[in-house]
Design an enzyme around this catalytic site. Structure first.
Site, PDB file in Angstrom:
ATOM      1  N   GLU A 212     -32.873 -10.683 -26.404  1.00  0.00           N
ATOM      2  CA  GLU A 212     -31.616 -10.461 -25.692  1.00  0.00           C
ATOM      3  C   GLU A 212     -31.871 -10.322 -24.186  1.00  0.00           C
ATOM      4  O   GLU A 212     -32.999 -10.143 -23.746  1.00  0.00           O
ATOM      5  CB  GLU A 212     -30.943  -9.149 -26.174  1.00  0.00           C
ATOM      6  CG  GLU A 212     -30.695  -9.082 -27.665  1.00  0.00           C
ATOM      7  CD  GLU A 212     -29.749  -7.956 -28.080  1.00  0.00           C
ATOM      8  OE1 GLU A 212     -29.083  -7.369 -27.201  1.00  0.00           O
ATOM      9  OE2 GLU A 212     -29.678  -7.682 -29.298  1.00  0.00           O
TER      10      GLU A 212
ATOM     11  N   HIS B 183     -26.247 -17.216 -33.394  1.00  0.00           N
ATOM     12  CA  HIS B 183     -26.800 -16.035 -34.070  1.00  0.00           C
ATOM     13  C   HIS B 183     -25.802 -15.479 -35.087  1.00  0.00           C
ATOM     14  O   HIS B 183     -26.156 -15.215 -36.239  1.00  0.00           O
ATOM     15  CB  HIS B 183     -27.171 -14.963 -33.047  1.00  0.00           C
ATOM     16  CG  HIS B 183     -27.570 -13.655 -33.670  1.00  0.00           C
ATOM     17  ND1 HIS B 183     -28.696 -13.514 -34.452  1.00  0.00           N
ATOM     18  CD2 HIS B 183     -26.959 -12.433 -33.654  1.00  0.00           C
ATOM     19  CE1 HIS B 183     -28.775 -12.253 -34.886  1.00  0.00           C
ATOM     20  NE2 HIS B 183     -27.746 -11.585 -34.418  1.00  0.00           N
TER      21      HIS B 183
END
Lengths: 422, 422
Positions: B208, B140
């Site tokens: 997440e 990411h």
């Protein structure tokens, strides 16, 4: 706004020392601990008036307060009742303390209602829900920009459009008087060498104020700038401790983290916005014009003198900076309107730091980073030592008060001693 | 670690649907509302077991629990008792639910103890003290660096030395199932033109997980990496909503603020770290080596499959990303050791987000920013429409589970619908 308790001609039957921060026109709220028990009180001169006792004795009966609202370890329940209720309580306490009023003075054992401030322990006034720190003093942002970027483009492009802020840590906000250890952390003192771990070498204070909110907006509901002050109950002094070397290595791209969250310290008395009414002033002209949701009318800035002193171990203190809350570019109403414009919800007991408040003169800077200009201009102390940043054993003391036509409304102080790293 | 409730051979007298997230080896804790009252429960199959009823009936008597510890609106009081107590409760609940145990099954009116999950409302499991979001998935961080900076220097210099993180807003973290309005805010779509105010145009999710802490360290006391898991009670799925256009204009230099704090959403069941024990795996080799305070031994990563789907209004959903918690560069123990190494104090009920978790393949990216590569690669939906970012009426659904040798430990889901800006 006319508020009965603000009448400058009022005098109290409690003796008020000359230049006291807490005349009868102030009456800030706090939590004190006496005889092992925390409860709510109001400062008057050198004394604390026990609000839980006033309520128990029926002296607040006409105010429709919840039972035992002051017999609590924090003020959140009271603040949650809102500013009109806070105002009623402050007006009533003022009445009870006025020199011609004997309801309290003559009919109760004052020894169990009125305590010496020096003999009680002041505690955290609220349980903080969330804490935001803004960055709203132009001189401070300009100074930082000059030091770390380019004096010609010192302010970031967004700075005059947005009251820039970031979220901070609520758990480590503590009251005045608790010593803290120098933090340890990762630093990269030299670009060419690996990062190292150890005690912070560039420990700094930031001279700030903070406001505390009351009431809630729902998630998704913005608070417009003209209603923001309905949610600002009062203010405290705020020392936003900063580890400059840790900050430098960690803060790109997501902002300060461990450089700030080891401790922030507040003065224990919440001075109401009501008590500060007489000290409203105009803010700076905002140019370029701000977007409509940040435009405001009237006087939303406050003339509050601030100072910060360093007291080396075993020595006298030295005031190293004088500033004023009026140097804010963005005011509290704008900050809160911005914080909620996307629907972010506030809660009673949130805390919002101003950011370091620096004035235009070098004697008015609010951090050692600026005062010593990155360590290039050390400050001499009364004991002959020099300071670029804060040393072990130093106590940093911040004070603040507003003064006008003989009326002085003060905050007391926030004082914190730095112990060596563990 | 041997934990009785984890025995894969256990079977329950409660019917467990095939591929349920909640077999008897999971037993996550949550807060449910039934008949107007919130209290603590455990998920088993499609049911919720009422822990407050179990305690009331004396079925937890041997565990030395405080009175009514489950008859609460949040789990903080229970979590504060620590992981060993949590383990005892989970083991005892497992016992009561095992197929050969009739203590509960045969002697109580199950209709007032065991409820259909579909007939109760799941609520926030904890009151969150502070919330931190990390940035711990290498892919990411690399993707973001490629898009906004230079593919050759995609990772910031500090990224492999520090589990980079920042403080977020606790007040706006809400449970699955609550629709939210598209946030409004300042944006600067064009460098040459003034900033504008309006609804976010680049609304994004971030896939997440988050962990929830139990117990407290004192202010000034670091939690070493080898003890960090003693304070990690369990995990939830976490959708860290992000307004990319607001973020771009505001985030320099102090990090994301209004781009993130309008809402973050969690799955309601806290899956204990105990239940996830069988899914520990080795993490990636950390090169360059990290500083000693971040070095760890053993398997501190977990193999948890994650997915994120978009469901346009009135249409079927489409899974747009498959990822895995094992792709974290920094593990939870390192994150918590870092957060506290400067003495920052944690509290029971704190929440710590992982940061967007992206895997190495483009099908494994965890945000629309990455999946659509800044809007250059739209994703087609089952209804024929395309998505670069999230549109009004879309529901974003995240799911997660660990699976190994026929044992499946799941999280349920976090599902949130986006309503138009107010």
């Amino acid at each position: 706004m006319e508020i009965a308790a603000n009448d400058p001609s009022l005098k109290s039957w409690v003796e008020i020392p000359v230049d006291s921060d807490f005349p009868i026109q102030n009456l800030p709220f706090g939590i004190f601990k006496e005889n092992g028990k925390k409860r709510a009180g109001v400062a008057i001169g050198d004394k604390v008036l026990d609000l839980s006792a006033l309520q128990e004795y029926g002296l607040l009966n006409d105010l429709s307060l919840p039972n035992k609202v002051f017999d609590q370890e924090v003020l959140n329940g009271f603040l949650h009742l809102g500013k009109p209720t806070g105002r009623k309580v402050r007006n009533r306490v003022s009445e009870l303390l006025q020199e011609n009023n004997d309801e309290l003075r003559s009919h109760y054992a004052l020894g169990s209602i009125l305590f010496d401030q020096s003999k009680v322990k002041m505690c955290m006034p609220v349980q903080i829900g969330d804490y935001t720190d803004f960055y709203s003093s132009e001189q401070h942002a300009f100074n930082v920009g000059c030091m770390f970027r380019d004096p010609k483009n010192a302010l970031m492009p967004n700075w005059k459009h947005i009251p820039v802020g970031y979220h901070g840590r609520a758990s480590s906000i503590i009251e005045s008087g608790i010593p803290i250890h120098r933090p340890k952390g990762q630093q990269k003192p030299n670009d060419e060498e690996p990062a190292v771990f150890g005690p912070c070498k560039l420990l700094d204070f930031e001279l700030e104020t903070a406001f505390i909110t009351c009431g809630e907006n729902g998630l998704g509901e913005a608070i417009p700038v003209e209603k923001a002050e309905d949610h600002i109950f009062g203010m405290v002094l705020f020392n936003d401790w900063s580890a400059r070397d840790i900050q430098k290595w960690e803060y790109v791209p997501l902002g300060p983290f461990l450089a700030k969250n080891f401790a922030s310290c507040i003065s224990p008395w919440i001075v109401t916005l009501d008590a500060l009414e007489p000290f409203r002033i105009e803010g700076p002209k905002q140019d370029p014009p701000v977007l409509p949701y940040l435009q405001y009318e009237g006087e939303k800035h406050f003339d509050i003198e601030l100072e910060v002193a360093i007291k080396p171990e075993g020595s006298e203190e030295k005031v190293v900076g004088h500033s004023n809350f009026k140097y804010m570019y963005w005011n509290m109403a704008q900050q809160l309107a911005h914080q909620t414009v996307n629907g972010c919800n506030i809660r009673t007991g949130d805390m919002y730091g101003s950011g370091t408040i620096s004035g235009p003169e070098s004697s008015q800077f609010g951090s050692m980073l600026e005062i010593s200009w990155k360590g290039t201009k050390p400050v001499s102390m009364p004991d002959g030592s020099e300071r670029k940043f804060i040393l072990d054993g130093d106590t940093v003391i911040m004070r603040g008060h507003a003064k006008h036509n003989g009326l002085r409304i003060g905050f007391g102080e926030v004082s914190t001693k730095i112990l060596p790293a563990k």
